[in-house]
Design a protein around this motif. Sequence first.
Motif, short mmCIF file in Angstrom:
data_model
loop_
_atom_site.label_atom_id
_atom_site.label_comp_id
_atom_site.label_asym_id
_atom_site.label_seq_id
_atom_site.Cartn_x
_atom_site.Cartn_y
_atom_site.Cartn_z
N PRO A 34 4.80 68.63 60.18
CA PRO A 34 4.59 68.34 58.75
C PRO A 34 3.60 69.33 58.16
O PRO A 34 2.64 69.73 58.82
N VAL A 45 6.23 66.85 49.93
CA VAL A 45 6.84 66.75 51.25
C VAL A 45 7.31 68.13 51.70
O VAL A 45 8.08 68.78 50.99
N ALA A 47 7.79 70.65 55.61
CA ALA A 47 7.67 70.72 57.07
C ALA A 47 8.38 71.95 57.61
O ALA A 47 9.16 72.60 56.91
N ILE A 75 2.85 62.59 54.96
CA ILE A 75 3.22 62.94 56.33
C ILE A 75 4.24 61.95 56.88
O ILE A 75 5.23 62.34 57.51
N THR A 78 7.52 62.71 55.21
CA THR A 78 8.00 64.00 55.71
C THR A 78 8.69 63.83 57.06
O THR A 78 9.79 64.35 57.27
N LEU A 79 8.06 63.10 57.96
CA LEU A 79 8.64 62.89 59.29
C LEU A 79 9.96 62.12 59.20
O LEU A 79 10.93 62.45 59.87
#
Length: 95
Positions: A34, A45, A47, A75, A78-79
């Motif tokens: 991220p 967002v 990554a 984060i 994002t994941l």
Amino acid sequence: MGILSGLKGLFAGGESAPEKAEDVVEHKGFSIVPAPMKDGGQYRVAATITKGEGEEQKTHHFIRSDLMPNRDECIEITLRKAKLTIDQLGESIFK
């Protein structure tokens, strides 16, 4: 946000570089790092997704339009989005 700072952000791009990279998260043989980007008091967002090592390593960077009010939430989102992208696209993410 005042009018002048809004105009400054519009002409200056308004986005900053990604902040310090987070720990690597593994998902189905892919590595996700991220890289939340500070944007107007929120976090965008973003990554890097990689697979392989050395000369065989493939890399995909993504930046989404999603903005989150705090870094930890960014984060987490994002994941989730990176894992979903890997699940849907697999190796074709690198094309």
